[in-house]
Design an enzyme around this catalytic site. Structure first.
Site, short mmCIF file in Angstrom:
data_model
loop_
_atom_site.label_atom_id
_atom_site.label_comp_id
_atom_site.label_asym_id
_atom_site.label_seq_id
_atom_site.Cartn_x
_atom_site.Cartn_y
_atom_site.Cartn_z
N GLY A 29 -2.69 -4.56 -3.05
CA GLY A 29 -2.95 -4.33 -2.60
C GLY A 29 -3.47 -3.29 -1.29
N ARG A 33 -3.03 3.86 2.69
CA ARG A 33 -3.53 5.21 2.53
C ARG A 33 -4.94 6.54 3.14
NH1 ARG A 33 1.01 6.63 -1.49
NH2 ARG A 33 0.91 4.05 -2.02
N THR A 98 4.70 -3.92 -5.97
CA THR A 98 4.82 -3.88 -7.48
C THR A 98 4.87 -5.04 -8.61
OG1 THR A 98 5.40 -2.25 -8.21
CG2 THR A 98 3.72 -1.44 -6.99
C1 UD1 Z 1 2.72 3.25 -8.17
C2 UD1 Z 1 4.49 3.61 -8.51
C3 UD1 Z 1 4.73 5.13 -8.54
C4 UD1 Z 1 3.95 5.72 -9.67
C5 UD1 Z 1 2.11 5.70 -9.22
C6 UD1 Z 1 1.04 5.75 -9.93
C7 UD1 Z 1 5.96 1.78 -7.73
C8 UD1 Z 1 6.90 1.50 -7.07
N1 UD1 Z 1 5.59 2.50 -8.02
O1 UD1 Z 1 3.77 4.15 -6.30
O2 UD1 Z 1 5.85 4.70 -10.00
O3 UD1 Z 1 4.18 6.64 -10.09
O4 UD1 Z 1 2.61 4.32 -8.54
O5 UD1 Z 1 -0.24 5.88 -9.30
O6 UD1 Z 1 4.82 0.68 -8.75
N2 UD1 Z 1 0.01 -3.48 -6.25
C9 UD1 Z 1 0.17 -4.64 -5.81
N3 UD1 Z 1 0.83 -5.65 -5.31
C10 UD1 Z 1 1.87 -5.12 -4.24
C11 UD1 Z 1 1.84 -3.91 -3.88
C12 UD1 Z 1 0.79 -3.47 -4.60
O7 UD1 Z 1 -0.79 -5.56 -6.32
O8 UD1 Z 1 2.46 -6.25 -3.54
C13 UD1 Z 1 -1.32 -2.74 -5.99
C14 UD1 Z 1 -2.38 -1.90 -5.25
O9 UD1 Z 1 -2.94 -2.72 -4.80
C15 UD1 Z 1 -2.46 -0.67 -6.34
C16 UD1 Z 1 -1.02 -0.88 -7.83
O10 UD1 Z 1 -0.45 -1.93 -7.49
O11 UD1 Z 1 -3.56 -1.06 -7.43
C17 UD1 Z 1 0.16 0.53 -7.20
O12 UD1 Z 1 0.08 0.16 -6.12
P1 UD1 Z 1 0.55 1.86 -4.77
O13 UD1 Z 1 1.62 1.11 -4.37
O14 UD1 Z 1 -0.56 2.74 -4.64
O15 UD1 Z 1 1.43 2.12 -5.58
P2 UD1 Z 1 2.52 4.10 -4.75
O16 UD1 Z 1 2.32 4.28 -4.41
O17 UD1 Z 1 0.85 4.74 -5.82
CA CA Z 2 -1.58 4.07 -6.04
#
Ligand code: UD1
Ligand code: CA
Length: 487
Positions: A29, A33, A98
């Protein structure tokens, strides 16, 4: 023992019970933010990137070859930063959520029975907890196990809704609802999804294509796998973390600072428990990988950075900043020393205000005093450079005295040259040593000399203009001035 096993973290053991486990770390990701030009998972807390903290914990459970980081945004930089750990990488070219990220691991996970999914932005997770999730998941034959927590403020996290039987919550999960999609009283639900899960690989990939982007973010949510697997009559369980601090995520700069503070507080607590005295620990910045032996005293406002290692019975006085240094036992570092990539042997004394630059090696019982700068210099046993001196590219023997204001002239604007000072030499104050130059064993240099040629052992070198005393000169000058005023 295979190389993989050797790489299995500091405890050196890969748990056989989790041998069919791979660990996938979500790290693709952007981290919108944080409002940063750099990938979120490369932001450091307690001196180590978020992702390095997660990988360090994961490496205690499985060997690095079984850890897959899913990278995408600035993927090359993330890969480079983690290359030396020996973990593997899976690319998620477009970041579509994710769920989409985990989909990319289908080929890499071929042959594994289970996968533990960690988030690259949840850095405080402990190996013990990862292990607990794996054990619970296997013992209960679950298809998906979600690590949950109930922090004081659940805002921002996905919420976990359990199945109820006779008004009592069970271990089984009904669904996870993201913060943005909560409606009505759902917002009051305090149990959150930590973003850490175990999946059985077979049902995960049998059903992962059922994920849709039917949500406000238009992303494939991994969290929706809870409902998808339940509809497929698979077991989806929740396991609550013992300490909700451990699963806090970093999405904002504020959270980055908060977790940095938590990790540093934990570090000073561990050091104190192991026998280090730290006064006003809340004022000290000690990185996660720093090592200190028992009975060393750290005064307020000290920074110990990177892989710094300090022996026992040392005293590190206030305002010193020590980066990647190795310090022996019984060393005194007086206030305000700045040290980087240096080695300091037992019983040495430094400061106040010494500056040890990379490649400095201070011998046993040696003294380096105020406003002394050293670089790529070895100062031998019991040698002293106590005041206002620059020593660069020098090899200095034992029992040498370097007078105040001594300067090695090691650079001619193009190249650097070496100064050699053998055992027992006495260098008088305000000496300039024009390198390359050598001072033989037991030799003596008169104060204010500019030394351009080698000095033989036991010789005296004086290289300055001879002193001339002009008798009565000052008195005559004064008389002349008085006479001029009168006329
Ligand atoms: C996510 C969870 C949420 C949880 C929270 C805990 C989902 C949809 N939501 O939300 O339920 O409470 O984590 O911290 O999963 N990432 C990728 N590829 C992508 C998108 C994200 O590798 O396409 C990675 C990001 O780099 C990060 C992780 O996944 O390390 C979580 O992504 P983030 O966007 O931070 O999710 P949250 O909104 O925090
Ligand atoms: Ca997160």
């Amino acid at each position: 023992m295979t190389k993989q096993n050797l790489n299995a973290g500091s405890s050196g053991k890969a748990k056989p019970t989790t041998a069919t486990f791979a660990i996938a770390v979500l790290a693709a990701g952007k981290g919108t933010r944080l409002k940063s030009r750099h990938p979120k998972v490369l932001h450091p807390i307690a001196g180590k990137t978020l992702l390095a903290h997660v990988v360090a914990a994961a490496s205690r459970i499985v060997p690095p070859a079984h850890i897959f980081a899913i990278i995408g945004h600035e993927g090359d930089r993330v890969r480079e930063a983690l290359q030396s750990t020996g973990i593997r990488f899976v690319e998620q070219v477009e970041q579509r959520g994710t769920g989409h990220a985990v989909k990319q691991t289908r080929d890499a996970l071929h042959g594994y029975e289970h996968v533990l999914v960690l988030s690259g932005d949840v850095p405080l997770i402990r190996p013990e907890t990862i292990e607990r999730v794996c054990d619970f998941h296997i013992a209960n034959g679950a298809a998906m196990t979600i690590l949950t927590a109930t922090p004081d403020d659940p805002t921002g996290y996905g919420r976990v809704f359990r199945k109820y039987v006779d008004l009592h919550p069970t271990d089984e999960v009904d669904r996870i609802i993201e913060q943005k999609s909560l409606s009505g009283s759902e917002g009051e639900q305090r149990e959150i999804n930590s973003g850490i899960y175990a999946f059985a690989v077979e049902p995960l990939f049998a059903h992962i294509d059922k994920l849709t982007t039917d949500n406000s973010a238009r992303e494939y949510y991994l969290t929706d796998m809870a409902a998808v697997l339940r509809q497929a009559k698979e077991k989806v369980l929740a396991l609550r973390a013992n300490d909700s601090n451990e699963v806090l995520g970093v999405n904002t700069r504020l959270e980055l600072a908060e977790l940095d503070a938590k990790l540093r507080a934990k570090k000073t607590r561990e050091l104190m428990e192991a026998g280090t005295t730290i006064f006003r620990p809340e004022t000290c910045d000690i990185d996660a990988d720093v090592e200190i032996s028992a009975d060393t005293v750290i005064e307020p406002f000290v920074q110990l950075i990177g892989r710094t290692k300090i022996g026992s019975d040392c005293r590190i006085r206030s305002y010193s900043v020590i980066t990647n240094c190795e310090i022996g036992n019984n060393v005194l570092v007086r206030p305000g020393c700045i040290m980087e990539d240096a080695v300091v042997r037992d019983g040495a004394e430094l400061g106040p205000y010494s500056h040890l630059r990379p490649g400095s090696e201070i011998g046993e019982g040696a003294h380096v005093g105020n406003f002394v700068e050293t670089k790529k210099t070895k100062l031998g046993k019991r040698s002293k450079a106590n005041h206002l001196t620059y020593l660069g590219d020098a090899v200095i023997g034992e029992g040498v005295n370097i007078g105040a204001g001594t300067i090695t002239c090691n650079y001619d604007g193009i190249s650097k040259y070496k100064t050699v000072i053998e055992d027992g030499v006495f260098v008088g104050s305000d000496t300039t040593l024009v390198a390359p130059v050598a001072l033989g064993k037991g030799s003596y240099v008169g104060a204010a000399s500019c030394i351009t040629e080698d000095v033989p052992p036991d010789a005296l070198a004086v290289a300055r203009g001879r002193q001339v005393n002009k008798a009565n000169w000052a008195a005559e000058k004064r008389q002349e001035r008085v006479a001029a005023k009168k006329s």
